[in-house]
Design a protein around this motif. Structure first.
Motif, PDB file in Angstrom:
ATOM      1  N   TYR A  16       0.830  -1.198   0.000  1.00 49.62           N
ATOM      2  CA  TYR A  16       0.000   0.000   0.000  1.00 49.62           C
ATOM      3  C   TYR A  16       0.872   1.258   0.000  1.00 49.62           C
ATOM      4  CZ  TYR A  16      -3.666   3.307   1.232  1.00 49.62           C
ATOM      5  OH  TYR A  16      -4.542   4.377   1.232  1.00 49.62           O
ATOM      6  N   LEU A  17       1.907   1.279   0.818  1.00 55.22           N
ATOM      7  CA  LEU A  17       2.795   2.434   0.869  1.00 55.22           C
ATOM      8  C   LEU A  17       3.445   2.676  -0.485  1.00 55.22           C
ATOM      9  CD1 LEU A  17       4.579   1.774   4.300  1.00 55.22           C
ATOM     10  CD2 LEU A  17       2.761   3.426   3.846  1.00 55.22           C
ATOM     11  N   ASN A  18       3.866   1.610  -1.150  1.00 55.39           N
ATOM     12  CA  ASN A  18       4.506   1.745  -2.455  1.00 55.39           C
ATOM     13  C   ASN A  18       3.537   2.258  -3.511  1.00 55.39           C
ATOM     14  OD1 ASN A  18       7.480   0.475  -2.929  1.00 55.39           O
ATOM     15  ND2 ASN A  18       6.520  -0.400  -1.105  1.00 55.39           N
ATOM     16  N   LEU A  19       2.306   1.758  -3.491  1.00 57.46           N
ATOM     17  CA  LEU A  19       1.328   2.157  -4.507  1.00 57.46           C
ATOM     18  C   LEU A  19       0.809   3.573  -4.312  1.00 57.46           C
ATOM     19  CD1 LEU A  19      -0.745  -1.144  -4.778  1.00 57.46           C
ATOM     20  CD2 LEU A  19       0.708  -0.164  -6.559  1.00 57.46           C
ATOM     21  N   THR A  20       0.779   4.049  -3.080  1.00 51.95           N
ATOM     22  CA  THR A  20       0.160   5.350  -2.813  1.00 51.95           C
ATOM     23  C   THR A  20       1.145   6.468  -2.483  1.00 51.95           C
ATOM     24  OG1 THR A  20      -0.166   4.870  -0.453  1.00 51.95           O
ATOM     25  CG2 THR A  20      -1.930   4.215  -1.970  1.00 51.95           C
ATOM     26  N   ARG A  21       2.369   6.138  -2.083  1.00 56.05           N
ATOM     27  CA  ARG A  21       3.323   7.168  -1.682  1.00 56.05           C
ATOM     28  C   ARG A  21       4.602   7.180  -2.512  1.00 56.05           C
ATOM     29  NH1 ARG A  21      -0.968   7.362   0.942  1.00 56.05           N
ATOM     30  NH2 ARG A  21      -1.185   8.534   2.897  1.00 56.05           N
ATOM     31  N   PHE A  22       4.942   6.067  -3.140  1.00 59.06           N
ATOM     32  CA  PHE A  22       6.163   5.990  -3.944  1.00 59.06           C
ATOM     33  C   PHE A  22       5.859   6.061  -5.439  1.00 59.06           C
ATOM     34  CE2 PHE A  22       9.649   3.730  -6.097  1.00 59.06           C
ATOM     35  CZ  PHE A  22      10.745   4.404  -5.585  1.00 59.06           C
ATOM     36  N   ARG A  29      -8.370  -2.943 -12.342  1.00 65.33           N
ATOM     37  CA  ARG A  29      -8.784  -4.333 -12.160  1.00 65.33           C
ATOM     38  C   ARG A  29      -7.592  -5.196 -11.754  1.00 65.33           C
ATOM     39  NH1 ARG A  29     -10.637  -5.780 -17.860  1.00 65.33           N
ATOM     40  NH2 ARG A  29      -8.677  -4.662 -18.213  1.00 65.33           N
ATOM     41  N   LEU A  30      -6.454  -4.967 -12.399  1.00 60.26           N
ATOM     42  CA  LEU A  30      -5.238  -5.703 -12.062  1.00 60.26           C
ATOM     43  C   LEU A  30      -4.754  -5.326 -10.670  1.00 60.26           C
ATOM     44  CD1 LEU A  30      -3.035  -7.648 -13.156  1.00 60.26           C
ATOM     45  CD2 LEU A  30      -1.784  -5.603 -13.909  1.00 60.26           C
ATOM     46  N   VAL A  31      -4.776  -4.023 -10.364  1.00 67.39           N
ATOM     47  CA  VAL A  31      -4.323  -3.552  -9.053  1.00 67.39           C
ATOM     48  C   VAL A  31      -5.185  -4.137  -7.932  1.00 67.39           C
ATOM     49  CG1 VAL A  31      -4.055  -1.509  -7.587  1.00 67.39           C
ATOM     50  CG2 VAL A  31      -3.309  -1.434  -9.976  1.00 67.39           C
ATOM     51  N   GLU A  32      -6.487  -4.105  -8.095  1.00 70.48           N
ATOM     52  CA  GLU A  32      -7.382  -4.646  -7.070  1.00 70.48           C
ATOM     53  C   GLU A  32      -7.152  -6.136  -6.861  1.00 70.48           C
ATOM     54  OE1 GLU A  32     -11.137  -1.555  -7.811  1.00 70.48           O
ATOM     55  OE2 GLU A  32     -11.192  -3.599  -8.620  1.00 70.48           O
ATOM     56  N   TYR A  33      -6.949  -6.854  -7.939  1.00 72.92           N
ATOM     57  CA  TYR A  33      -6.766  -8.304  -7.830  1.00 72.92           C
ATOM     58  C   TYR A  33      -5.431  -8.640  -7.166  1.00 72.92           C
ATOM     59  CZ  TYR A  33      -6.680 -13.247  -9.060  1.00 72.92           C
ATOM     60  OH  TYR A  33      -6.621 -14.615  -9.005  1.00 72.92           O
ATOM     61  N   VAL A  34      -4.340  -8.095  -7.690  1.00 74.37           N
ATOM     62  CA  VAL A  34      -3.009  -8.454  -7.192  1.00 74.37           C
ATOM     63  C   VAL A  34      -2.787  -7.933  -5.776  1.00 74.37           C
ATOM     64  CG1 VAL A  34      -0.529  -8.211  -7.602  1.00 74.37           C
ATOM     65  CG2 VAL A  34      -2.090  -8.570  -9.522  1.00 74.37           C
ATOM     66  N   PHE A  35      -3.345  -6.773  -5.448  1.00 73.70           N
ATOM     67  CA  PHE A  35      -3.190  -6.232  -4.099  1.00 73.70           C
ATOM     68  C   PHE A  35      -3.681  -7.226  -3.054  1.00 73.70           C
ATOM     69  CE2 PHE A  35      -4.890  -3.704  -0.493  1.00 73.70           C
ATOM     70  CZ  PHE A  35      -3.703  -3.137  -0.065  1.00 73.70           C
ATOM     71  N   ASN A  36      -4.683  -8.020  -3.396  1.00 73.68           N
ATOM     72  CA  ASN A  36      -5.270  -8.945  -2.434  1.00 73.68           C
ATOM     73  C   ASN A  36      -4.742 -10.372  -2.535  1.00 73.68           C
ATOM     74  OD1 ASN A  36      -7.377  -7.529  -0.724  1.00 73.68           O
ATOM     75  ND2 ASN A  36      -7.880  -6.769  -2.769  1.00 73.68           N
ATOM     76  N   VAL A  37      -3.780 -10.598  -3.422  1.00 71.25           N
ATOM     77  CA  VAL A  37      -3.109 -11.896  -3.458  1.00 71.25           C
ATOM     78  C   VAL A  37      -2.153 -11.974  -2.272  1.00 71.25           C
ATOM     79  CG1 VAL A  37      -1.515 -13.368  -4.748  1.00 71.25           C
ATOM     80  CG2 VAL A  37      -3.293 -12.073  -5.966  1.00 71.25           C
TER      81      VAL A  37
END
Length: 605
Positions: free
Chosen positions: A454-460, A487-495
């Protein structure tokens, strides 16, 4: 792709301000070299600079229909499906553009249409019936959008320069803004300029007579992952292939940016499968430099690029750069003009990206990039560094990685101490962590890796997307980012992390999903960052430039510097190899000086 600008003042008729609105819009001529437009109606004025990608003849803006006006930047990749659905609701279209689809989607569903869009976009929509301006930005923040509140309205634009062209916007830098320059953390909604804000990714900003209100139409959420590993791998492949296929749609030439790494090679290989003819690709390297492995880059890109080109049959161009080009006064002026802020980390990458994109634009108008795969799939070293994972701060700013993003080494120690960077960073980290979604019952290790992602996706990631947007749009090139498909982000984030790293390597999941598309050398290659020059001539040119500033004695950056350290850098002997992470302070001092001179910023520290 385009540049948008606007002004709403509920207390005035802006008809007499056409010249000001035009000036705001024309600051972004590079973003939209093909056309321009203005629309003014009472308290609202919208401006647009167009890069024609879809329906060159019919997609002119601002576009107006039945009391709704829109100025739109970006691409909606599912516009064909939305168009069919809207026709089912009785809408009739006069163009083939995605802009008209967005406009009519707003008329049909109001602001709720945002949840139906798949793409990268920023837009301003004026609803005459509601007497309201809606500012809207895509979920991942691929396209920028800024605004500047006024006592009775707002200014907005794709870039700060559009807002600063209006005399009502002040050019000021306070301690918060300087922190934003110096630290490699993107604080949501905050900008370098005092009083200016940025629409957050996935955010709606409404401007009405009662003031400004904000809402999120999308955010990352935590949910159970029920697929087994083979299904997960095939799902990632399916979504990514569909995304690349959608993002190849254009009425202008399309290409890919190819580094020979896993991410860009995956996009290039998928594009090659989707296209009827050879995919056009571009890479970058430095002429006359003998590559030497260092702590960051273990190998040159060139052999891996050649392997991919041969494997997929690409129509490839290698763009060669040199120190003279990176230090060219016109190039650096163009970079700063595009960025609107002084680059504070690896400053040579900004002009090298600009020069790469300028060369790409000679043959293509749209390029697909591999940006965001590292943040999503866990490609960086700090994803596997126990100390970075356990640290109570942003993992890329821990001792093992922070040297790569340092820029304050030549600033006055008293100035830096007064900023309290550690305290500000700790506050920013706590705020980011408080946002990170939690999955009940998740193990402590899995929860921590979800937080790191989450930190990487939203702050970096935002810092990299900003750089890519500014440097590409400065040349009139549209860069699309398939790995940012929500769609890819939502799926992989929850793997679960154990599945993302099932074979013990970085980006295990992505590697498995595209294994059949790539040559063995690329499948086995370790993560390597974007190339930076190692030329000692480049560093020497920077030292000489700083020396001239010191001798002249009136450069605006000098009161902010530690002059003893600056002199040491100027006097140090030329090194055989110049490393980008050792040039951070030097780069920042020079970019900061250019910025203070060019933008005439008032400092309030």
């Amino acid at each position: 792709m385009c540049g948008i600008a606007g002004w709403v003042d509920f207390g005035r008729d802006l008809s007499a301000e056409r010249g000001t609105v035009r000036a705001m819009t024309e600051t972004m001529a590079c973003r939209g070299p093909d056309d321009s437009g203005l629309w003014i109606d009472g308290p609202v004025a919208l401006g647009h600079r167009r890069l024609a990608v879809i329906d060159p003849e019919g997609g002119r803006q601002p576009m107006v229909d039945a009391g709704v006006a829109i100025t739109f930047c970006g691409e909606v990749y599912n516009f064909r499906e939305l168009r069919a659905r809207l026709i089912g609701h009785g809408h009739r279209f006069t163009t083939r553009s995605d802009t008209e689809v967005v406009l009519r989607a707003y008329r049909q569903w109001g602001a709720a249409m945002a949840a139906r869009l798949n793409g990268m976009y920023a837009m301003g929509i004026w609803d005459a019936g509601r007497r309201e301006l809606l500012l809207l930005r895509d979920r991942m923040g691929v396209k920028p959008l800024y605004y500047y509140p006024l006592p009775d309205g707002v200014l907005f634009g794709s870039e700060p320069k559009a807002i600063l062209a209006n005399p009502r916007a002040r050019r000021r830098l306070d301690a918060d803004g300087l922190y934003e320059i110096l630290d490699m953390v993107k604080t949501p909604e905050r900008t370098v300029f005092t009083g200016m804000a940025e629409v957050r990714p996935g955010q709606l900003v409404r401007v009405g007579r009662a003031g400004i209100s904000k809402d999120r139409y999308w955010r990352l959420t935590a949910r159970e992952h029920h697929d087994d590993l083979p299904t997960t791998i095939s799902t990632v492949r399916e979504i990514l292939a569909d995304t690349v296929d959608r993002q190849l749609v254009a009425d202008v030439p399309v290409c890919t940016l190819l580094s020979g790494g896993l991410d860009s090679s995956s996009v290039t290989a998928l594009a090659a499968r989707a296209l009827a003819g050879p995919v056009r690709s571009f890479s970058v390297d430095f002429a006359g430099e003998r590559f030497e492995a260092d702590a960051v880059r273990g190998e040159s890109d060139a052999p891996f690029v050649r392997d991919v080109v041969d494997h997929v049959g690409a129509d490839h161009t290698e763009v060669l750069l040199d120190s003279d080009g990176l230090t060219d006064e016109r190039v650096r002026a163009a970079v700063l003009r595009a960025a609107d802020i002084p680059p504070a980390y690896w400053g040579d990458m900004w002009p090298s990206l600009y020069l790469l994109f300028r060369a790409v634009r000679e043959r293509s108008t749209v390029a697909l990039s591999g940006e965001a795969a590292d943040e999503l799939f866990g490609g960086y070293r700090w994803f596997r560094n126990p100390a970075a994972i356990a640290a109570a701060t942003f993992p890329w700013l821990t001792s093992g990685s922070a040297r790569y993003f340092g820029g304050a080494s030549l600033l006055d120690p008293g100035l830096v101490a007064g900023l309290d960077i550690p305290g500000r960073r700790a506050e920013a980290y706590r705020a980011a962590l408080a946002e990170a979604p939690v999955l009940p019952g998740e193990s402590a290790d899995e929860r921590r890796m979800r937080e790191i992602t989450y930190l990487n996706l939203t702050r970096f990631l935002q810092t990299l997307l900003d750089r890519k947007d500014r440097m590409s749009m400065a040349t009139g090139l549209e860069v699309r980012v398939p790995f940012c498909d929500h769609r890819l982000v939502e799926y992989v984030f929850n793997v679960p992390w154990r599945m993302k790293s099932f074979d013990g390597r970085e980006k295990s999941l992505l590697r498995a999903a595209v294994a059949d598309l790539l040559p063995l050398s690329v499948r086995e290659r370790r993560k390597t960052p974007y190339p930076a020059t190692q030329s000692p001539a480049y560093e020497r040119a920077l030292c000489d430039e700083l020396g001239k500033l010191v001798v002249n004695g009136d450069a605006p950056v000098l009161p902010l510097l530690d002059m003893a350290k600056a002199q040491q850098v100027i006097d140090r002997p030329t090194r055989a190899v110049s490393l980008p992470y050792d040039r951070g302070g030097l780069e920042l001092a020079l970019w900061l000086n250019r910025w203070l001179e060019s933008y005439q910023v008032t400092i309030d520290l």
